[in-house]
Every structure is written in C-alpha cells, then in structure tokens.
Motif scaffolding. Structure first.
Motif, PDB file in Angstrom:
ATOM      1  N   ARG A 164     -68.100 -30.097 -10.930  1.00  0.00           N
ATOM      2  CA  ARG A 164     -68.516 -31.476 -11.209  1.00  0.00           C
ATOM      3  C   ARG A 164     -69.871 -31.714 -10.555  1.00  0.00           C
ATOM      4  NH1 ARG A 164     -64.919 -31.268 -14.276  1.00  0.00           N
ATOM      5  NH2 ARG A 164     -62.912 -32.282 -14.243  1.00  0.00           N
ATOM      6  N   PHE A 165     -70.764 -32.291 -11.310  1.00  0.00           N
ATOM      7  CA  PHE A 165     -72.088 -32.599 -10.796  1.00  0.00           C
ATOM      8  C   PHE A 165     -72.164 -34.083 -10.452  1.00  0.00           C
ATOM      9  CE2 PHE A 165     -72.677 -28.795 -13.287  1.00  0.00           C
ATOM     10  CZ  PHE A 165     -73.548 -28.052 -12.510  1.00  0.00           C
ATOM     11  N   HIS A 166     -72.971 -34.394  -9.468  1.00  0.00           N
ATOM     12  CA  HIS A 166     -73.209 -35.788  -9.111  1.00  0.00           C
ATOM     13  C   HIS A 166     -74.110 -36.435 -10.168  1.00  0.00           C
ATOM     14  CE1 HIS A 166     -73.899 -39.318  -6.671  1.00  0.00           C
ATOM     15  NE2 HIS A 166     -75.199 -39.139  -6.807  1.00  0.00           N
ATOM     16  N   ASP A 167     -75.186 -35.741 -10.546  1.00  0.00           N
ATOM     17  CA  ASP A 167     -76.126 -36.283 -11.531  1.00  0.00           C
ATOM     18  C   ASP A 167     -76.948 -35.137 -12.124  1.00  0.00           C
ATOM     19  OD1 ASP A 167     -77.541 -38.025 -13.094  1.00  0.00           O
ATOM     20  OD2 ASP A 167     -78.614 -38.989 -11.440  1.00  0.00           O
ATOM     21  N   LEU A 168     -76.354 -34.440 -13.076  1.00  0.00           N
ATOM     22  CA  LEU A 168     -76.995 -33.278 -13.693  1.00  0.00           C
ATOM     23  C   LEU A 168     -78.136 -33.725 -14.601  1.00  0.00           C
ATOM     24  CD1 LEU A 168     -76.915 -30.185 -14.064  1.00  0.00           C
ATOM     25  CD2 LEU A 168     -75.339 -30.560 -15.976  1.00  0.00           C
ATOM     26  N   GLY A 169     -79.318 -33.157 -14.387  1.00  0.00           N
ATOM     27  CA  GLY A 169     -80.478 -33.544 -15.178  1.00  0.00           C
ATOM     28  C   GLY A 169     -81.078 -32.427 -16.006  1.00  0.00           C
ATOM     29  N   LEU A 170     -80.730 -31.165 -15.671  1.00  0.00           N
ATOM     30  CA  LEU A 170     -81.327 -30.039 -16.382  1.00  0.00           C
ATOM     31  C   LEU A 170     -80.396 -28.834 -16.299  1.00  0.00           C
ATOM     32  CD1 LEU A 170     -83.897 -28.726 -17.747  1.00  0.00           C
ATOM     33  CD2 LEU A 170     -84.593 -28.063 -15.434  1.00  0.00           C
ATOM     34  N   VAL A 171     -80.265 -28.148 -17.413  1.00  0.00           N
ATOM     35  CA  VAL A 171     -79.536 -26.880 -17.456  1.00  0.00           C
ATOM     36  C   VAL A 171     -80.485 -25.830 -18.010  1.00  0.00           C
ATOM     37  CG1 VAL A 171     -77.579 -25.606 -18.412  1.00  0.00           C
ATOM     38  CG2 VAL A 171     -77.312 -28.019 -17.827  1.00  0.00           C
ATOM     39  N   VAL A 172     -80.645 -24.758 -17.260  1.00  0.00           N
ATOM     40  CA  VAL A 172     -81.447 -23.618 -17.693  1.00  0.00           C
ATOM     41  C   VAL A 172     -80.467 -22.495 -17.992  1.00  0.00           C
ATOM     42  CG1 VAL A 172     -83.191 -21.922 -17.021  1.00  0.00           C
ATOM     43  CG2 VAL A 172     -83.402 -24.301 -16.255  1.00  0.00           C
ATOM     44  N   VAL A 173     -80.513 -21.961 -19.195  1.00  0.00           N
ATOM     45  CA  VAL A 173     -79.630 -20.856 -19.576  1.00  0.00           C
ATOM     46  C   VAL A 173     -80.492 -19.612 -19.745  1.00  0.00           C
ATOM     47  CG1 VAL A 173     -77.912 -20.009 -21.213  1.00  0.00           C
ATOM     48  CG2 VAL A 173     -78.101 -22.467 -20.759  1.00  0.00           C
ATOM     49  N   ASP A 174     -80.288 -18.644 -18.861  1.00  0.00           N
ATOM     50  CA  ASP A 174     -81.038 -17.401 -18.946  1.00  0.00           C
ATOM     51  C   ASP A 174     -80.304 -16.453 -19.876  1.00  0.00           C
ATOM     52  OD1 ASP A 174     -82.941 -15.473 -18.516  1.00  0.00           O
ATOM     53  OD2 ASP A 174     -82.243 -14.924 -16.523  1.00  0.00           O
ATOM     54  N   GLU A 175     -81.045 -15.780 -20.702  1.00  0.00           N
ATOM     55  CA  GLU A 175     -80.476 -14.848 -21.687  1.00  0.00           C
ATOM     56  C   GLU A 175     -79.378 -15.541 -22.496  1.00  0.00           C
ATOM     57  OE1 GLU A 175     -79.716 -10.825 -20.516  1.00  0.00           O
ATOM     58  OE2 GLU A 175     -81.180 -10.904 -18.884  1.00  0.00           O
ATOM     59  N   GLU A 176     -79.743 -16.685 -23.088  1.00  0.00           N
ATOM     60  CA  GLU A 176     -78.762 -17.515 -23.787  1.00  0.00           C
ATOM     61  C   GLU A 176     -78.008 -16.770 -24.884  1.00  0.00           C
ATOM     62  OE1 GLU A 176     -78.888 -18.950 -27.101  1.00  0.00           O
ATOM     63  OE2 GLU A 176     -80.657 -17.784 -27.573  1.00  0.00           O
ATOM     64  N   HIS A 177     -78.609 -15.744 -25.419  1.00  0.00           N
ATOM     65  CA  HIS A 177     -77.956 -14.983 -26.485  1.00  0.00           C
ATOM     66  C   HIS A 177     -76.709 -14.252 -25.983  1.00  0.00           C
ATOM     67  CE1 HIS A 177     -80.663 -12.166 -24.462  1.00  0.00           C
ATOM     68  NE2 HIS A 177     -79.832 -11.229 -24.830  1.00  0.00           N
ATOM     69  N   ARG A 178     -76.548 -14.144 -24.660  1.00  0.00           N
ATOM     70  CA  ARG A 178     -75.386 -13.455 -24.106  1.00  0.00           C
ATOM     71  C   ARG A 178     -74.221 -14.397 -23.843  1.00  0.00           C
ATOM     72  NH1 ARG A 178     -77.424  -9.228 -19.751  1.00  0.00           N
ATOM     73  NH2 ARG A 178     -75.187  -8.839 -19.710  1.00  0.00           N
ATOM     74  N   PHE A 179     -74.381 -15.670 -24.217  1.00  0.00           N
ATOM     75  CA  PHE A 179     -73.305 -16.636 -24.070  1.00  0.00           C
ATOM     76  C   PHE A 179     -72.818 -17.035 -25.445  1.00  0.00           C
ATOM     77  CE2 PHE A 179     -75.638 -17.046 -20.123  1.00  0.00           C
ATOM     78  CZ  PHE A 179     -74.612 -17.101 -19.179  1.00  0.00           C
ATOM     79  N   GLY A 180     -71.546 -17.331 -25.543  1.00  0.00           N
ATOM     80  CA  GLY A 180     -70.968 -17.740 -26.809  1.00  0.00           C
ATOM     81  C   GLY A 180     -71.291 -19.188 -27.136  1.00  0.00           C
ATOM     82  N   VAL A 181     -71.000 -19.590 -28.350  1.00  0.00           N
ATOM     83  CA  VAL A 181     -71.262 -20.947 -28.812  1.00  0.00           C
ATOM     84  C   VAL A 181     -70.510 -21.958 -27.952  1.00  0.00           C
ATOM     85  CG1 VAL A 181     -70.964 -22.561 -30.750  1.00  0.00           C
ATOM     86  CG2 VAL A 181     -71.773 -20.232 -31.164  1.00  0.00           C
ATOM     87  N   THR A 182     -69.271 -21.685 -27.638  1.00  0.00           N
ATOM     88  CA  THR A 182     -68.446 -22.609 -26.849  1.00  0.00           C
ATOM     89  C   THR A 182     -69.041 -22.800 -25.465  1.00  0.00           C
ATOM     90  OG1 THR A 182     -66.480 -21.867 -28.042  1.00  0.00           O
ATOM     91  CG2 THR A 182     -66.107 -23.066 -25.995  1.00  0.00           C
ATOM     92  N   ASP A 183     -69.477 -21.714 -24.850  1.00  0.00           N
ATOM     93  CA  ASP A 183     -70.105 -21.811 -23.525  1.00  0.00           C
ATOM     94  C   ASP A 183     -71.371 -22.655 -23.599  1.00  0.00           C
ATOM     95  OD1 ASP A 183     -68.167 -20.254 -22.326  1.00  0.00           O
ATOM     96  OD2 ASP A 183     -69.344 -18.412 -22.388  1.00  0.00           O
ATOM     97  N   LYS A 184     -72.188 -22.438 -24.597  1.00  0.00           N
ATOM     98  CA  LYS A 184     -73.449 -23.186 -24.720  1.00  0.00           C
ATOM     99  C   LYS A 184     -73.184 -24.666 -25.006  1.00  0.00           C
ATOM    100  CE  LYS A 184     -75.351 -19.764 -27.268  1.00  0.00           C
ATOM    101  NZ  LYS A 184     -76.307 -19.020 -28.073  1.00  0.00           N
TER     102      LYS A 184
END
Length: 186
Positions: A164-184
C-alpha cells in the motif's frame, strides 16, 4: 479475419487512450533548484536523444494528465538516468515512486545505482524483493504506507495485495515486455 481482428484491436486501443486522456492526473510543479542540482550532478554530458527523453518525460509530468511514456534504447544508452530524474521529480513533488524490475538481480542493481546517484539528496529509498527478510519487507511495507519512503525499487513483489502506498505518483516499469498484461494493469 485478420483485418477484423486488427480493427477490433484498434478500436480497443482508441477507447483505452480516450479513457486515459479523460482521466485527470497529477501535475508536478516546475523544476526546483534541487532538481537542477540533481541534474547537474550527473557526471556525463547527455546526448541529444537523452536530453530530449529527459525533457519530454519531465515535461509530461508537469501536465495535469496521466503520463504513459515508453523510453527505448540499448543497454548503456541512459534509460536509467531518465528514470532516476523522473523518480527524483516525483519525490520532490511529495509523491512516491515505484520502480518495477523483472528480476531480483536487476532490482538490486537499480537500488544500488539509485542509492549512489541520490546520495546527498533528501530522498528515502527502499528495496522490496525476495532477498529481503520478512522483517525487512514488513518494515518497508509499513514505511510505504506511512509515506516515509519516496522511491521503492522492487520486483513483482511490489504488485502483491499487501503493498500500500501513501501517495503513489509515478510507476517506472523496467523491461516492461517481461511483465504480463495483468501485472501491467495493476
């Protein structure tokens, strides 16, 4: 059948983009003096392409809409510096940043790189992977929820329900192609 499939995919993408464009986002403030100091502390000169990627990314962050940006480049072409500057801007804007990496080795490498680069600046970093003990993970989770962590770097562990985040403002996904659609989508 192929033409129909492409048409349906295009319709889905257009609907998704329209929905995203209609969803308000957070507009980060213009660059602060500390952001300029952080940029100046980079020991190399940015190439024209790197400078453009940084400027466009940070520019997107000042707009009142959700950012969806893909930074592409070979190994050693400065993608991590772009991510660090965005994470730093996020932290200076009093929001939290999550950096998602596909492997524990890469998450650890990013943690060390970010820690070294951000040393001397008021940014609290944490790492969340299976390499941390249960106690370390619980402490990080509590600090994330309380807003005491500015930038957390981790693996798919960041996508679990107990994060749980207090106030999430940015998500950086490195090598996004290695994550599935559900994860993204998460």
């Amino acid at each position: 059948q192929v033409a129909e499939g492409v048409r349906e995919l295009a319709e889905e993408l257009l609907k998704l983009q329209a929905k995203r464009a209609a969803t308000p986002g957070h507009a980060f403030p213009p660059a602060s003096e500390m952001e300029r100091e952080f940029a100046d502390s980079f020991p190399y000169d940015l190439t024209e392409d790197q400078a453009r990627a940084v400027a466009e990314t940070l520019g997107d962050m000042t707009e009142p809409r959700s950012m969806d940006r893909l930074v592409v480049g070979d190994v050693g072409f400065g993608k991590t510096e772009v991510a660090m500057r965005a994470a730093f801007k996020c932290a200076m804007g009093l929001k939290q940043c999550a950096v998602l990496a596909p492997t524990t080795v890469l998450a650890d490498q990013h943690f060390r790189t970010f820690s070294k680069r951000m040393a001397g600046f008021p940014v609290k970093l944490a790492i969340l992977t299976r390499f941390q003990t249960k106690g370390e993970q619980e402490q990080t989770l509590a600090e994330l929820k309380a807003g005491k962590v500015d930038v957390v770097i981790g693996t798919a562990r960041l996508l679990q329900k107990d994060v749980r985040f207090h106030d999430l403002g940015l998500v950086v996904v490195d090598e996004e192609h290695r994550f599935g659609v559900t994860d993204k989508e998460k």
